[in-house]
Motif scaffolding. Structure first.
Motif, PDB file in Angstrom:
ATOM      1  N   LEU A  12       1.170  -1.136  -0.199  1.00  7.30           N
ATOM      2  CA  LEU A  12      -0.128   0.019  -0.183  1.00  7.30           C
ATOM      3  C   LEU A  12       0.982   1.338   0.251  1.00  7.30           C
ATOM      4  O   LEU A  12       0.143   2.209  -0.141  1.00  7.30           O
ATOM      5  CB  LEU A  12      -1.040  -0.128   1.230  1.00  7.30           C
ATOM      6  CG  LEU A  12      -2.199  -1.177   1.206  1.00  7.30           C
ATOM      7  CD1 LEU A  12      -2.682  -0.655   2.552  1.00  7.30           C
ATOM      8  CD2 LEU A  12      -2.416  -0.640  -0.036  1.00  7.30           C
ATOM      9  N   LEU A  13       2.434   1.116   0.009  1.00  3.46           N
ATOM     10  CA  LEU A  13       3.164   2.473  -0.366  1.00  3.46           C
ATOM     11  C   LEU A  13       3.344   2.618  -1.097  1.00  3.46           C
ATOM     12  O   LEU A  13       3.411   3.846  -1.321  1.00  3.46           O
ATOM     13  CB  LEU A  13       4.762   1.943   0.341  1.00  3.46           C
ATOM     14  CG  LEU A  13       4.744   1.452   2.815  1.00  3.46           C
ATOM     15  CD1 LEU A  13       6.061   1.621   2.943  1.00  3.46           C
ATOM     16  CD2 LEU A  13       4.151   3.281   3.152  1.00  3.46           C
ATOM     17  N   ILE A  14       2.643   2.333  -2.283  1.00  4.00           N
ATOM     18  CA  ILE A  14       3.159   2.408  -3.866  1.00  4.00           C
ATOM     19  C   ILE A  14       2.132   3.093  -4.064  1.00  4.00           C
ATOM     20  O   ILE A  14       2.132   4.349  -4.828  1.00  4.00           O
ATOM     21  CB  ILE A  14       2.980   1.009  -4.681  1.00  4.00           C
ATOM     22  CG1 ILE A  14       4.364  -0.145  -4.193  1.00  4.00           C
ATOM     23  CG2 ILE A  14       2.853   1.068  -6.398  1.00  4.00           C
ATOM     24  CD1 ILE A  14       4.080  -0.869  -4.843  1.00  4.00           C
ATOM     25  N   PHE A  41       1.873   7.991  -4.862  1.00  7.72           N
ATOM     26  CA  PHE A  41       0.896   8.341  -6.199  1.00  7.72           C
ATOM     27  C   PHE A  41       0.180   9.576  -5.412  1.00  7.72           C
ATOM     28  O   PHE A  41       0.051   9.861  -6.157  1.00  7.72           O
ATOM     29  CB  PHE A  41       0.033   7.199  -7.042  1.00  7.72           C
ATOM     30  CG  PHE A  41       1.017   6.048  -7.517  1.00  7.72           C
ATOM     31  CD1 PHE A  41       2.351   6.663  -8.292  1.00  7.72           C
ATOM     32  CD2 PHE A  41       0.288   4.972  -7.990  1.00  7.72           C
ATOM     33  CE1 PHE A  41       2.790   5.703  -8.435  1.00  7.72           C
ATOM     34  CE2 PHE A  41       0.948   4.005  -7.899  1.00  7.72           C
ATOM     35  CZ  PHE A  41       2.454   4.326  -8.945  1.00  7.72           C
ATOM     36  N   VAL A  42      -0.285   9.896  -4.371  1.00  8.24           N
ATOM     37  CA  VAL A  42      -1.545  10.015  -3.983  1.00  8.24           C
ATOM     38  C   VAL A  42      -0.423  11.780  -3.398  1.00  8.24           C
ATOM     39  O   VAL A  42      -0.807  12.384  -4.265  1.00  8.24           O
ATOM     40  CB  VAL A  42      -1.491   9.368  -2.841  1.00  8.24           C
ATOM     41  CG1 VAL A  42      -2.602  11.066  -1.846  1.00  8.24           C
ATOM     42  CG2 VAL A  42      -2.601   8.766  -3.106  1.00  8.24           C
ATOM     43  N   GLU A  43       0.607  11.163  -2.787  1.00  9.00           N
ATOM     44  CA  GLU A  43       1.551  12.415  -3.105  1.00  9.00           C
ATOM     45  C   GLU A  43       2.227  13.041  -3.374  1.00  9.00           C
ATOM     46  O   GLU A  43       2.109  14.297  -4.258  1.00  9.00           O
ATOM     47  CB  GLU A  43       2.690  12.703  -2.673  1.00  9.00           C
ATOM     48  CG  GLU A  43       2.199  11.926  -0.122  1.00  9.00           C
ATOM     49  CD  GLU A  43       3.877  11.368   0.134  1.00  9.00           C
ATOM     50  OE1 GLU A  43       5.246  12.106  -0.360  1.00  9.00           O
ATOM     51  OE2 GLU A  43       3.488  10.870   1.526  1.00  9.00           O
ATOM     52  N   ASP A  44       2.786  12.190  -5.066  1.00 14.58           N
ATOM     53  CA  ASP A  44       2.233  13.164  -6.306  1.00 14.58           C
ATOM     54  C   ASP A  44       1.489  13.672  -7.165  1.00 14.58           C
ATOM     55  O   ASP A  44       1.111  14.958  -7.812  1.00 14.58           O
ATOM     56  CB  ASP A  44       3.347  12.088  -7.351  1.00 14.58           C
ATOM     57  CG  ASP A  44       4.259  11.327  -6.958  1.00 14.58           C
ATOM     58  OD1 ASP A  44       5.009  11.496  -6.054  1.00 14.58           O
ATOM     59  OD2 ASP A  44       4.387  10.194  -8.114  1.00 14.58           O
ATOM     60  N   ILE A  53      -7.037   0.159   1.026  1.00  9.89           N
ATOM     61  CA  ILE A  53      -7.411   0.743  -0.805  1.00  9.89           C
ATOM     62  C   ILE A  53      -8.684   1.592   0.011  1.00  9.89           C
ATOM     63  O   ILE A  53      -8.257   3.046  -1.392  1.00  9.89           O
ATOM     64  CB  ILE A  53      -8.239  -0.094  -1.478  1.00  9.89           C
ATOM     65  CG1 ILE A  53      -7.045  -0.792  -1.994  1.00  9.89           C
ATOM     66  CG2 ILE A  53      -8.262   0.672  -2.674  1.00  9.89           C
ATOM     67  CD1 ILE A  53      -7.136  -2.108  -2.780  1.00  9.89           C
ATOM     68  N   ALA A  54      -9.385   1.271   0.424  1.00 12.12           N
ATOM     69  CA  ALA A  54     -10.488   2.444   0.968  1.00 12.12           C
ATOM     70  C   ALA A  54      -9.483   3.929   1.650  1.00 12.12           C
ATOM     71  O   ALA A  54     -10.429   4.897   1.420  1.00 12.12           O
ATOM     72  CB  ALA A  54     -11.887   1.806   1.861  1.00 12.12           C
ATOM     73  N   LEU A  55      -8.921   3.545   2.779  1.00 11.83           N
ATOM     74  CA  LEU A  55      -7.801   4.132   3.091  1.00 11.83           C
ATOM     75  C   LEU A  55      -6.806   5.166   2.875  1.00 11.83           C
ATOM     76  O   LEU A  55      -7.027   6.227   2.674  1.00 11.83           O
ATOM     77  CB  LEU A  55      -7.368   3.968   4.245  1.00 11.83           C
ATOM     78  CG  LEU A  55      -7.794   3.228   5.742  1.00 11.83           C
ATOM     79  CD1 LEU A  55      -6.902   2.071   6.606  1.00 11.83           C
ATOM     80  CD2 LEU A  55      -9.547   4.172   6.190  1.00 11.83           C
TER      81      LEU A  55
END
Length: 461
Positions: free
Chosen positions: A33-35, A39-42, A351-353
């Motif tokens: 889930l770190l992957i 992507f969220v930070e990018d 994934i929801a989080l």
């Protein structure tokens, strides 16, 4: 054959019931889930860059940040040197005449700025721009050429000029008014006003003084200037007084100098500065390019309270922590209540989080961070509550898990809002969370213990 099946059944049972295997699988899920977390930070960085690009685009069409320098008096002078040369072995002297420039700051400089801000919209992005009326009053004293041992006859008074540095000449929407007593002067734009460290553009007011006696010492300059986001000044006077006011509820006073006085209401701000020659790192007069005026800017920045990208990024930093705490809560439920939760169900919860942060970012661009946080948190907690009903079964466990997730999100929100105390609140909160986890896991027997063997002792007769 039956023995092999029995061994396989026991191995499968051990895999499904082993606490160690469960912990390892949860750890692997966390790493996976770190992957999407990266992507969220990018994505947040990309949206912030897009917003900055829109602001720059609007500013290029309206006018950029404005920094005003001056007025500075520039007077050229001749420097005469005797150069010895030899021609065919014969020594002779040649007179070399070069032109240099002397720059003088005003003894007293008073600046009064009236700012009329407005907000321009480009798509979902807002840009603060302004119209301003700026009045500069400058008084010059005696010009001391003796400091450089320059006689009066070498001063070129006919080419004297007044220089005013302006960052973006596109912002000038009315002809500048330059006056002295009953005299008015014409000005012209310049791509290089010769003030080192202040940018290259500005306006030049040429004079045609016949001698030192024609020199004008007091000037009144009126500018109507457009700009975006910020209006700064460089203290180009032995004593510089600046007053800026406008109708804006959230100004930021920054730069090298902070205001001497300030007043901010719900709709109007007012700030004043007073800067002495002792407070700045450059001299009152210099020659050629021997001095830079950079690094002394101060003024007002018109902030739009749209810090959703910064807050969304800070919130995303806690994503791993939220997932870890959620998985820990589910794991403790498994161990204490003998509830079986499949790794795939852990994945869906994770994934929801993660999707929560994209939801937070997208909504915050339209409705602001606080409202977006409330909507995203409520929606995510509700989703997890409904999904947890499929494997927690007991209504009490569902309510407990939902309450725990709600507490986690409230805890993160408090940390984000309390910037100055975020480390303290976060540390105390995490200490309390780990204390609660220790308390509820105190009765768990992580290893199966051998049943005690009761022995009866017989007395020898």
């Amino acid at each position: 054959m039956d023995n092999n099946l029995s061994l396989l059944d026991r191995f499968n049972k051990w895999l499904s019931e082993s606490i160690m295997i469960k912990l390892i699988s949860i750890g692997v899920l966390m790493l996976v889930l770190l992957i999407p977390s990266s992507f969220v930070e990018d994505l947040i960085y990309e949206r912030q860059a897009r917003a900055d690009g829109v602001i720059a685009e609007v500013a290029s069409k309206w006018a950029a940040h404005q920094t005003i320098t001056g007025p500075v008096l520039r007077i050229p002078y001749k420097q005469i040197e005797s150069v010895k040369e030899w021609t065919n072995g014969v020594e002779h002297t040649r007179i070399v005449e070069t032109v240099h420039y002397a720059y003088f700051l005003a003894d007293d400089l008073a600046i009064d700025g009236k700012v009329s801000p407005e907000v321009l919209h480009r798509g979902i992005f807002d840009v603060s721009v302004y119209d301003s009326k700026i009045s500069l009053k400058a008084s010059f004293g005696e010009l001391n050429f003796d400091k450089w041992k320059i006689p009066n006859e070498q001063v070129i008074w006919t080419d004297a000029a007044l220089l005013i540095g302006i960052t973006d000449l596109q912002g000038i929407h009315e002809n500048p008014g330059i006056h002295s007593d009953n005299m008015s002067f014409e000005s012209e734009s310049s791509a290089n006003v010769g003030l080192v460290g202040t940018g290259t553009t500005g306006i030049v007011v040429p004079f045609d003084w016949k001698s030192k006696d024609d020199m004008v010492k007091n000037f009144s300059i009126d500018l109507e200037l457009k700009g975006s986001e910020q209006l700064y000044f460089i203290p180009a006077g032995k004593t510089t007084s600046v007053s800026v006011s406008g109708s804006w509820a959230s100004p930021s006073f920054d730069g090298k100098m902070l205001p001497t006085t300030r007043s901010i209401t719900d709709s109007v701000f007012n700030a004043t500065w007073k800067v002495l020659s002792f407070n700045r790192p450059f001299a009152d007069q210099w020659t050629d390019d021997n001095q830079t005026l950079s690094g002394t800017e101060f003024g007002v920045r018109l902030l739009i309270p749209a810090d959703q990208y910064q807050k969304s990024m800070r919130t995303a930093k806690y994503e791993v922590l939220i997932i870890l705490l959620a998985f820990t809560a589910l794991f403790l439920v498994e161990i204490t209540r003998k509830v079986r939760i499949h790794p795939f169900q852990y994945i869906l919860v994770g994934i929801a989080l993660t999707i929560y942060y994209t939801l937070l970012l997208s909504i915050s661009e339209h409705m602001g961070y606080n409202v977006a946080y409330a909507i995203s948190s409520i929606a995510t907690v509700l989703l997890l509550s409904l999904y947890s009903m499929t494997f927690l079964r007991a209504k009490g466990l569902v309510v407990l898990f939902s309450s725990v997730m709600a507490v986690f999100y409230v805890f993160i929100f408090v940390i984000i809002q309390a910037e100055d105390f975020s480390l303290l609140i976060g540390s105390v909160g995490l200490f309390m969370i780990i204390s609660v986890v220790m308390y509820f896991s105190r009765n768990i027997r992580w290893y199966k213990e051998a049943e005690p063997v009761e022995t009866s002792s017989t007395s020898a007769v």
